[in-house]
Scaffold this active site. Structure first.
Site, PDB file in Angstrom:
ATOM      1  N   ASP A  53       0.801  -1.197  -0.314  1.00  0.00           N
ATOM      2  CA  ASP A  53       0.458   0.112   0.013  1.00  0.00           C
ATOM      3  C   ASP A  53       0.760   1.192   0.128  1.00  0.00           C
ATOM      4  O   ASP A  53       1.627   1.543   0.617  1.00  0.00           O
ATOM      5  CB  ASP A  53      -1.232   0.016   1.150  1.00  0.00           C
ATOM      6  CG  ASP A  53      -1.213   1.322   0.643  1.00  0.00           C
ATOM      7  OD1 ASP A  53      -2.336   2.141   0.250  1.00  0.00           O
ATOM      8  OD2 ASP A  53      -2.348   0.821   2.100  1.00  0.00           O
ATOM      9  N   ASP A 478      18.603  16.618 -50.099  1.00  0.00           N
ATOM     10  CA  ASP A 478      18.562  17.744 -49.322  1.00  0.00           C
ATOM     11  C   ASP A 478      17.046  17.830 -48.830  1.00  0.00           C
ATOM     12  O   ASP A 478      16.723  17.950 -48.645  1.00  0.00           O
ATOM     13  CB  ASP A 478      19.434  18.822 -49.516  1.00  0.00           C
ATOM     14  CG  ASP A 478      20.661  19.862 -48.918  1.00  0.00           C
ATOM     15  OD1 ASP A 478      20.478  19.041 -47.302  1.00  0.00           O
ATOM     16  OD2 ASP A 478      21.266  20.727 -48.890  1.00  0.00           O
ATOM     17  N   ASP A 548      27.189  19.592 -42.056  1.00  0.00           N
ATOM     18  CA  ASP A 548      27.844  20.471 -42.849  1.00  0.00           C
ATOM     19  C   ASP A 548      29.267  21.534 -42.691  1.00  0.00           C
ATOM     20  O   ASP A 548      29.749  22.256 -43.708  1.00  0.00           O
ATOM     21  CB  ASP A 548      27.361  21.860 -42.989  1.00  0.00           C
ATOM     22  CG  ASP A 548      25.786  21.379 -44.510  1.00  0.00           C
ATOM     23  OD1 ASP A 548      25.598  21.084 -45.092  1.00  0.00           O
ATOM     24  OD2 ASP A 548      24.856  22.137 -44.288  1.00  0.00           O
TER      25      ASP A 548
END
Length: 730
Positions: A53, A478, A548
């Site tokens: 409990d 892309d 990139d």
């Protein structure tokens, strides 16, 4: 069989070579999670659940205050009936309520692994490679059937999970949340590893102790994103590359996601992962179904390096597909940083002539060849050749490149549309937009609404027409902006929040169709670099432009972090000019080459402007990579020194038969009074004698791994060292 079922106890034991995953149906049909970890021969319940409990933890059975869903370790928890932790799913009914109650109905088990309708996933080529368990849950009041699918690759210790919803009732159901997996651990002694970043700074490793509450990474950008990756792992304290327990989760999806860890007040830990519920809903009408993306879950007790090699093996052989999956990838030259938009056919051919002299195999024509594209303000969507730059057309240029002995590749950005384009002028409603709201621009472009069939067909046919018009063997695909103004002119109001997911389903359909039409073209995905480097993309395109940012020192971290999940053969890695265009750094050509050789090798510079000495060095780099390419692309990768932890980085590759070794060491900045470094290799055969290809020295594999190689003291910034060893035959 690797999946063992005790029908009397409704106990399900998924048993891999080194791992076990155990579930059981308990108390009135609830599905409990019992164990995931090192393999146990037979699970007999030694770690039984203790029911007690707990204050403010409500009980479905009023006669038993010890049983609460709020404390039960579960497999796919619901909302609203006693569990206050993050639910795995949530459904709104016609009366506005969001309470559901799934109970166990039945199971199915079979060899092999099913495909997911309209979604990428891992696969098998022989049904004996995997086994699948379907646990079918039901909410009888609603007529809702939810199938939890578990596929086990026993030899890899990988489990994949996904969920299928079916409305067999009579009322509409609105799905508000539909995660792919949830799992409850019974302690919180873990550290969390995630991958974060930004454009030009992808896949940084973050490691932190989990604490009570919620730790979450997500994307609501319409893409998996460079900001956070759809990946997390829990590791035990002290886990490193070579030892310690790792529990890893990776979502095979390229759109919005959530991946989160929640620690409850009793130090239990819930991990859940799947599509992001933010701004998502899905109307499930009677008879309709919904399929969630797949999650790949890997366990190992042998550290992060072993976790990575599990992912690498699975993804390179059973996620990537097609002609190029098992083929050596070409060395390429891309004209982007050489010319940007300012080029003509003669300039491209001049670069190709120098590339051929260097031994490069493929020339890629990047952005600017179509429409009236002199900058990034126009022409996306108009996939017709700009005859100002290429007066004799694409076929003529491609033939001239091929006559030189190179292959020809081309850049596209098919998911986007420019407002200054013939396509937009003809179909202004084809972009994602909300009526009467102004457009939000990103990189001066909008996103096509791929939730619409006619838009998907336009992309398929316009790109296919170009690909069929010339001898093209490579495509760089892309995607340079994230979603805003997310709405579709083709969807009714009650389905508008389906747009982002319908976009992904449309994109996957487009990619499936185009890559199937052109099986002999190597497709590389890109999203301003690594902004969509995820398993969903790799299912259609077996490599991704990693970033990139081509600066060698930045790439140490980017490629190291990416390798945590993705194999080197999937990583595009190029040598660019100096000063570097992203950060302005000047690094030696040798170092730039050694860093880029840890992936799919290429160049991103103007070969016509280099000195004779630089051209000769590039020629030698190309020749070297051709020799080591099979080991880099198909061997096993081992990380040695982390650039996230210091001033150095190191890794090595080992061929599958352990007869060849390629190793690299990098130092960022030279330090005064620096200590001497001994570099210890990994993954060699301890019983082999290895010969240093350059010096002829002989060393045992055990010596190279345990004693290591002493590095010379060299006073130089941005330093690289490189070794090749082959098995010595007496």
């Amino acid at each position: 069989m690797a999946i063992h079922i005790n029908n009397e106890q409704l106990l399900f034991h998924l048993q891999g070579k080194n791992t076990s995953y155990v579930m059981q149906v308990v108390r009135d049909g609830y599905l409990a999670h019992l164990y995931w970890g090192k393999r146990v021969h037979t699970y007999r319940g030694s770690n039984k659940i203790i029911y007690m409990d707990r204050g403010f933890s409500p009980n479905p059975d009023a006669s038993d205050r010890t049983f609460s869903l709020d404390t039960l370790p579960q497999e796919y928890p619901a909302y609203g009936n006693g569990d206050f932790r993050i639910p795995a799913y949530q459904i709104q009914l016609n009366n506005g309520s969001t309470i559901t109650d799934l109970r166990y109905k039945e199971y199915k088990m079979y060899k092999g692994k099913p495909k997911l309708e309209g979604l990428p996933s891992t696969y098998v080529e022989d049904e004996n490679e995997a086994e699948t368990l379907e646990l079918i849950m039901e909410d009888k009041l609603l007529g809702l059937i939810v199938t939890l699918t578990y596929s086990l690759y026993p030899e890899l210790d990988v489990i994949t999970r996904s969920v299928h919803f079916k409305n067999e009732g009579s009322q509409n159901l609105k799905m508000l949340r539909a995660l792919s997996a949830s799992i409850d651990f019974r302690d919180d002694e873990y550290e969390l590893i995630t991958l974060y970043g930004a454009h030009n700074n992808e896949k940084n490793m973050e490691r932190r102790r989990i604490v009570p509450g919620v730790q979450l990474v997500d994307s609501c950008r319409g893409a998996s994103s460079p900001q956070q990756a759809p990946f997390l792992s829990l590791v035990r304290k002290g886990t490193d590359e070579d030892q310690g327990e790792v529990y890893a989760f990776n979502l095979v999806y390229s759109g919005n996601f959530t991946a989160q860890v929640q620690v409850d007040p009793y130090r239990n830990t819930r991990v859940s992962i799947g599509m992001n519920p933010f701004d998502f809903s899905w109307l499930l009408e009677p008879g309709e179904t919904f399929q969630t993306p797949e999650v790949v879950m890997a366990y190992t007790a042998n550290g992060l390096g072993d976790m990575s090699r599990i992912f690498h093996e699975l993804y390179s052989k059973r996620l990537c597909r097609g002609t190029f999956r098992d083929k050596l990838r070409p060395i390429l030259i891309n004209n982007w940083e050489a010319t940007y938009f300012d080029f003509n056919a003669e300039k491209i051919e001049e670069i190709a002539v120098e590339a051929k002299k260097a031994g490069i195999e493929l020339l890629v024509l990047d952005d600017g060849w179509f429409g009236k594209r002199d900058d990034d303000n126009s022409s996306l969507g108009d996939w017709v050749v700009d005859q100002r730059k290429l007066p004799n057309g694409l076929l003529d240029l491609a033939n001239r490149i091929c006559e030189l002995g190179l292959e020809f590749g081309l850049w596209f950005e098919p998911e986007m549309i420019s407002m200054d384009s013939d396509l937009y002028r003809k179909h202004p409603d084809w972009c994602l937009h909300v009526e009467n709201r102004p457009h939000t621009l990103g990189r001066n472009q909008l996103v096509l609404d791929l939730s619409r069939e006619e838009v998907c067909q336009y992309v398929i046919e316009s790109v296919s027409d170009v690909l069929a018009s010339a001898p093209i063997t490579y495509v760089k695909w892309d995607m340079n902006r994230h979603m805003t103004d997310i709405g579709s002119a083709a969807l009714p109001p009650e389905r508008q929040r389906e747009t982002a997911h319908r976009y992904m389903l449309g994109l996957y359909k487009v990619m499936e169709e185009i890559t199937s039409r052109f099986p002999n073209i190597l497709f590389e995905s890109c999203s301003s670099g690594g902004g969509r480097f995820d398993p969903g993309m790799l299912h259609y395109m077996p490599q991704t432009w990693t970033s990139d940012n081509t600066d060698a020192m930045c790439r140490l971290k980017i490629q190291y972090g990416t390798s945590l999940v993705y194999p080197p053969i999937t990583m595009g890695a190029h040598v660019s000019t100096v000063p570097n265009h992203q950060v302005g750094r000047v690094t030696p050509l040798e170092t730039r080459g050694h860093v880029a050789m840890a992936g799919n090798f290429g160049y991103e510079l103007d070969l016509t402007t280099l000195t004779a000495q630089e051209k000769e060095e590039i020629k030698n780099q190309v020749a070297l990579y051709k020799e080591i390419r099979p080991i880099i692309q198909f061997g096993k990768f081992h990380r040695i020194l982390s650039p996230f932890e210091g001033n150095e980085a190191a890794w090595n590759f080992v061929s599958d038969d352990q007869s060849e070794v390629v190793a690299s060491y990098f130092k960022v900045l030279s330090q005064p009074g620096a200590s001497l470094r001994t570099l210890k290799f990994k993954g060699l055969n301890p019983d082999y004698i290895y010969k240093n290809v350059e010096t002829g020295e002989l060393f045992g594999g055990d010596e190279l791994m345990n004693a290591g190689i002493t590095l010379p003291r060299i006073k130089q910034d941005f330093l690289s060292m490189f070794w090749r060893f082959t098995k010595h035959h007496n």
